[in-house]
Every structure is written in structure tokens, then in C-alpha cells.
Design an enzyme around this catalytic site. Structure first.
Site, PDB file in Angstrom:
ATOM      1  N   GLY A  69       0.805  -1.213   0.000  1.00 41.17           N
ATOM      2  CA  GLY A  69       0.000   0.000   0.000  1.00 41.17           C
ATOM      3  C   GLY A  69       0.836   1.260   0.000  1.00 41.17           C
ATOM      4  O   GLY A  69       0.401   2.299  -0.490  1.00 41.17           O
ATOM      5  N   ASN A 117      -9.145   4.283   3.967  1.00 38.97           N
ATOM      6  CA  ASN A 117      -8.812   4.417   2.553  1.00 38.97           C
ATOM      7  C   ASN A 117      -9.777   3.622   1.690  1.00 38.97           C
ATOM      8  O   ASN A 117     -10.252   2.552   2.068  1.00 38.97           O
ATOM      9  CB  ASN A 117      -7.357   4.000   2.295  1.00 38.97           C
ATOM     10  CG  ASN A 117      -7.224   2.551   1.878  1.00 38.97           C
ATOM     11  OD1 ASN A 117      -7.449   2.196   0.718  1.00 38.97           O
ATOM     12  ND2 ASN A 117      -6.877   1.687   2.829  1.00 38.97           N
ATOM     13  N   PHE A 121      -6.862  -0.033  -5.356  1.00 31.39           N
ATOM     14  CA  PHE A 121      -5.749  -0.663  -6.099  1.00 31.39           C
ATOM     15  C   PHE A 121      -5.264   0.213  -7.258  1.00 31.39           C
ATOM     16  O   PHE A 121      -5.085  -0.264  -8.387  1.00 31.39           O
ATOM     17  CB  PHE A 121      -6.164  -2.032  -6.647  1.00 31.39           C
ATOM     18  CG  PHE A 121      -6.308  -3.118  -5.636  1.00 31.39           C
ATOM     19  CD1 PHE A 121      -5.801  -3.000  -4.354  1.00 31.39           C
ATOM     20  CD2 PHE A 121      -6.966  -4.307  -5.972  1.00 31.39           C
ATOM     21  CE1 PHE A 121      -5.942  -4.031  -3.425  1.00 31.39           C
ATOM     22  CE2 PHE A 121      -7.105  -5.346  -5.059  1.00 31.39           C
ATOM     23  CZ  PHE A 121      -6.600  -5.206  -3.782  1.00 31.39           C
ATOM     24  N   SER A 181      -9.086  -6.887   0.220  1.00 30.52           N
ATOM     25  CA  SER A 181      -9.316  -5.445   0.201  1.00 30.52           C
ATOM     26  C   SER A 181     -10.813  -5.182   0.098  1.00 30.52           C
ATOM     27  O   SER A 181     -11.509  -5.823  -0.692  1.00 30.52           O
ATOM     28  CB  SER A 181      -8.608  -4.801  -0.989  1.00 30.52           C
ATOM     29  OG  SER A 181      -9.027  -3.452  -1.140  1.00 30.52           O
ATOM     30  N   ASN A 183     -12.072  -2.523  -1.131  1.00 26.57           N
ATOM     31  CA  ASN A 183     -12.263  -1.437  -2.095  1.00 26.57           C
ATOM     32  C   ASN A 183     -12.361  -1.879  -3.545  1.00 26.57           C
ATOM     33  O   ASN A 183     -12.412  -1.038  -4.441  1.00 26.57           O
ATOM     34  CB  ASN A 183     -11.121  -0.422  -1.939  1.00 26.57           C
ATOM     35  CG  ASN A 183     -11.067   0.145  -0.538  1.00 26.57           C
ATOM     36  OD1 ASN A 183     -12.093   0.491   0.034  1.00 26.57           O
ATOM     37  ND2 ASN A 183      -9.866   0.216   0.031  1.00 26.57           N
ATOM     38  N   THR A 184     -12.365  -3.186  -3.795  1.00 26.96           N
ATOM     39  CA  THR A 184     -12.645  -3.732  -5.125  1.00 26.96           C
ATOM     40  C   THR A 184     -13.930  -4.537  -5.023  1.00 26.96           C
ATOM     41  O   THR A 184     -13.980  -5.514  -4.271  1.00 26.96           O
ATOM     42  CB  THR A 184     -11.493  -4.630  -5.622  1.00 26.96           C
ATOM     43  OG1 THR A 184     -10.310  -3.843  -5.771  1.00 26.96           O
ATOM     44  CG2 THR A 184     -11.841  -5.260  -6.963  1.00 26.96           C
ATOM     45  N   LYS A 218      -3.660 -13.099   1.950  1.00 23.93           N
ATOM     46  CA  LYS A 218      -3.962 -12.030   2.897  1.00 23.93           C
ATOM     47  C   LYS A 218      -5.460 -11.992   3.151  1.00 23.93           C
ATOM     48  O   LYS A 218      -6.253 -11.874   2.215  1.00 23.93           O
ATOM     49  CB  LYS A 218      -3.479 -10.680   2.363  1.00 23.93           C
ATOM     50  CG  LYS A 218      -3.594  -9.547   3.377  1.00 23.93           C
ATOM     51  CD  LYS A 218      -2.868  -8.302   2.889  1.00 23.93           C
ATOM     52  CE  LYS A 218      -2.839  -7.221   3.970  1.00 23.93           C
ATOM     53  NZ  LYS A 218      -2.048  -6.046   3.537  1.00 23.93           N
ATOM     54  N   ASN A 247      -5.922  -7.469   6.709  1.00 26.02           N
ATOM     55  CA  ASN A 247      -6.150  -6.287   5.894  1.00 26.02           C
ATOM     56  C   ASN A 247      -6.943  -5.262   6.718  1.00 26.02           C
ATOM     57  O   ASN A 247      -7.110  -5.426   7.925  1.00 26.02           O
ATOM     58  CB  ASN A 247      -6.920  -6.682   4.624  1.00 26.02           C
ATOM     59  CG  ASN A 247      -6.535  -5.816   3.430  1.00 26.02           C
ATOM     60  OD1 ASN A 247      -6.418  -4.608   3.532  1.00 26.02           O
ATOM     61  ND2 ASN A 247      -6.341  -6.448   2.278  1.00 26.02           N
ATOM     62  N   GLY A 267      -4.740   1.025  11.227  1.00 24.57           N
ATOM     63  CA  GLY A 267      -4.074   1.728  12.316  1.00 24.57           C
ATOM     64  C   GLY A 267      -4.490   1.256  13.694  1.00 24.57           C
ATOM     65  O   GLY A 267      -4.978   0.142  13.877  1.00 24.57           O
ATOM     66  N   TYR A 317       2.268   0.143   8.502  1.00 27.40           N
ATOM     67  CA  TYR A 317       1.992   1.126   7.451  1.00 27.40           C
ATOM     68  C   TYR A 317       1.456   2.414   8.093  1.00 27.40           C
ATOM     69  O   TYR A 317       2.135   3.428   8.128  1.00 27.40           O
ATOM     70  CB  TYR A 317       1.009   0.564   6.425  1.00 27.40           C
ATOM     71  CG  TYR A 317       0.636   1.528   5.300  1.00 27.40           C
ATOM     72  CD1 TYR A 317       0.739   2.904   5.444  1.00 27.40           C
ATOM     73  CD2 TYR A 317       0.169   1.064   4.091  1.00 27.40           C
ATOM     74  CE1 TYR A 317       0.397   3.789   4.429  1.00 27.40           C
ATOM     75  CE2 TYR A 317      -0.174   1.941   3.057  1.00 27.40           C
ATOM     76  CZ  TYR A 317      -0.071   3.298   3.243  1.00 27.40           C
ATOM     77  OH  TYR A 317      -0.412   4.163   2.226  1.00 27.40           O
TER      78      TYR A 317
END
Length: 354
Positions: A69, A117, A121, A181, A183-184, A218, A247, A267, A317
Site C-alpha cells: 500500500g 482508505n 488498487f 481489500s 475497495n474492489t 492475505k 487487511n 491503524g 503502514y
């Protein structure tokens, strides 16, 4: 101190994505200065024999990695490997180039030490990434994270992953199939047992049932405990060499907002959830394959806790964004001192000893 007093205020004055691009620009620029990487190593690396491990034939100078990322284009690896990390995971890379979701798509919550976020990707695609990687000097451990292209129908996901894995695995020490993820659209449906079996059997068949380097999966932190265990058992059955937990999460209650932004939360608030998944995985896998623990690690104490819960390696991250470039050395220094304090000879000896 320098980061928090000068650099961070400048970066946090910018929107998160602009700040990331600015940092990436300067890191990329540093590759044209032959002496600069040695300077970075001197500033940010913490070395100790106690922190070294060899896992599946890969030598890790320390157990701390940079999660996927940060280096989405695979261009920053030559610099980031000198920033105190034991390994760098680049990507996520997809078969087809894609710009990602509409902006804004990255949101800071400094008081909670978290990010949300919905990047989607964004990356140059496997062909361009291959060109980039082929020109780099590989001077450290590199993982490559592969995702599904957004425009590829979910029923064609196997072929999409195969394309990326074939292109990029020659440049990696290990590769990751990212099916987690948020976000897809539809991607997390690949975490059901039937879909996961279909995906893994299809990928492995293309490689004569023996992937040339360690292949990791993952998973998301939003799986039910029973589904996680079931997926881990599938990994064992199909010879997957490791797992990454976890993730980002879709659980954004901690934000206290009626309409929080779409996307995955990372986080500080993710730590306990990721830690529990690592515990479950260690009990299920019983050391047969390694675990990379990621999510909410922001200190040496938390790194130690994650490894004692069962993680062989760890990644950061979000905390790197908030705490700055000295965080890897701080974590490694703590781990080293803690091992000496506890009379332990090697970092690998604490794994699962919670």
C-alpha cells in the site's frame, strides 16, 4: 523529533494523498544520488544478530516489514529497503493498470491514529511493474502483493491473478494473493471456502501444482472466526506457504460518525482484532506455515505482543505515517533489548510463546 517538529506538520497540512506523492517524489529522487542510500542506512537501520531469521530459505535481517500500500508502483523499493525494514512488500499490483477510485479516497484521523482508505488498487499494472522491477537492483527481501483488476469479472479472477503472478514472481522472494481489500467490488467473496478452493486450485494448476516461491494469502479482519479457521485449513490443504493477518476493517464505529467515508480502516483501532486473528491462526496452523501480523502495530511493545501471539514476521503502514521514519529502528531496538532482558537468544524463539 525532527519528523514531528518539522516534516510532519508540512505533510499533514496537505491532503493525505498529495502528501504521499510528495514523499514518493523525494524518495524516488534519492535513487539518483549514489551515496544517499548509505546515508539512509546509517540513519535508520538497527542491526542485531538476535533479530535475524531465515524463513523458507529467505533471510530476514529483522522481522519488521513495510506493508503493501505504501509502494503501490514498485518504484520505491530500492530506497525503502534502506529505511530500517527487514523486508518491503510492494503493490498491490493488478493485471491491468487502473487509476483507482474517485478522490478524495484517503482520510486521516490523527487523534485515533487511524486512516480510512478506499484507494481501489491504483497502480500501473503488471506489465509496467515488471519493467520497473527488472531495472532495479534487488538489495533486500521483496514481497509482491497481487490483486484482482476491477474490470475483470469475479468469475475470471483466477486468470487475472495468474497473469500478474507469472509476470512478477521472478522478481519476488514471496508473493501475496490479496483477496481481502474492501475497495474492489466483490473481491472479499473470494474468501468463501468454495471460491477460495477454486481460486487456489486454478492458480496452482497453472504452475504445475508447485509455486516456484512462497505463496501467501492475505485475509480480512471481518471474517467470522469459523470462516477464518476454514480458510486456514484450505491453505494447508493446498500448500499455501503463509498467511498475512490482517487487511483493513469495514468496522468504523470507533470514528463516531453517522456517515463515515467508505473504505477500510487501518491503524491503532485495528490492533486487537488483528492480534486475535493471529492467535487463532497460530492455534490452527501449529507452526506449519508462517504468519505475518499486521494492523495497529505502532510500538516495540505491540510488535513483541504480536509475535508472542504467533506472528513470525510483522508489518506496519499507518503508524509509519503518524510516527515517521525512525519507527522501524525504535521497534527493532525495543525487540532487541527485550530479548536480552528476557534471556532469549533469537527473535524466532518468542513466536507463539504468549
Amino acid at each position: 523529533m525532527f519528523y514531528h517538529s518539522l516534516i510532519k506538520p508540512i505533510l499533514f497540512h496537505l491532503d493525505p494523498e498529495s502528501a504521499h506523492h510528495l514523499v514518493g517524489f523525494f524518495l524516488g529522487l534519492s535513487q539518483k544520488l549514489p551515496f544517499f542510500h548509505k546515508t539512509l542506512s546509517h540513519l535508520f537501520e538497527y542491526k542485531s544478530k538476535q533479530l535475524e531469521q531465515t524463513i523458507q530459505g529467505i533471510h530476514f535481517p529483522n522481522p519488521l516489514g513495510l506493508a503493501a500500500g505504501f509502494d503501490k508502483t514498485a518504484e520505491l523499493f530500492p530506497t525503502m529497503i534502506h529505511m530500517g525494514f527487514g523486508f518491503i512488500e510492494v503493490g498491490t499490483i493488478t493485471a491491468k493498470a487502473q487509476t483507482g477510485n474517485e478522490k478524495p479516497r484517503l482520510f486521516r484521523y490523527p487523534k485515533l491514529q487511524t486512516l480510512v482508505n478506499r484507494m481501489g488498487f491504483n497502480n500501473p499494472g503488471a506489465d509496467v511493474a515488471e519493467q520497473t522491477l527488472s531495472k532495479q537492483k534487488k538489495n533486500g527481501v521483496r514481497g509482491i502483493n497481487a490483486g484482482k483488476s476491477k474490470i475483470t469479472p469475479i468469475e475470471n479472477a483466477t486468470e487475472d491473478y495468474i497473469y500478474t503472478l507469472k509476470k512478477l514472481s521472478p522478481y519476488a522472494d514471496y508473493v501475496v494473493i490479496n483477496i481481502s481489500s474492501p475497495n474492489t467490488p466483490g473481491l472479499r467473496s473470494l474468501q468463501t471456502k468454495e471460491s477460495l478452493v477454486s481460486l487456489l486450485s486454478g492458480v496452482l494448476k497453472e504452475f504445475d501444482n508447485k509455486f516456484p516461491i512462497p505463496l501467501y494469502l492475505k485475509f480480512a479482519p471481518d471474517l467470522a472466526k469459523e470462516d477464518l479457521i476454514q480458510n486456514l485449513e484450505v491453505c494447508l490443504e493446498y500448500g499455501i506457504r503463509g498467511v498475512i493477518l490482517t487487511n483493513t476493517t469495514l468496522d468504523k464505529q470507533i470514528l463516531g460518525e453517522e456517515n463515515p467515508p467508505e473504505g477500510g480502516l487501518s491503524g491503532e483501532p485495528l490492533f486487537e482484532k488483528s492480534l486475535e486473528f493471529v492467535r487463532i491462526a497460530y492455534k490452527t496452523l501449529k507452526g506449519r506455515i508462517p504468519i505475518i501480523g499486521v494492523g495497529g502495530i505502532n510500538s516495540g511493545e505491540r510488535a513483541y505482543q504480536m509475535m508472542k501471539a504467533g506472528a513470525n514476521l510483522i508489518q506496519i503502514y499507518t503508524a509509519y505515517i503518524y510516527e515517521g521514519p525512525y519507527l522501524p529502528a525504535q521497534i527493532c531496538s525495543y525487540l532487541d533489548k527485550k530479548l536480552k532482558q528476557d534471556g532469549i537468544q533469537s527473535i524466532s524463539d518468542i513466536v507463539g510463546k504468549e
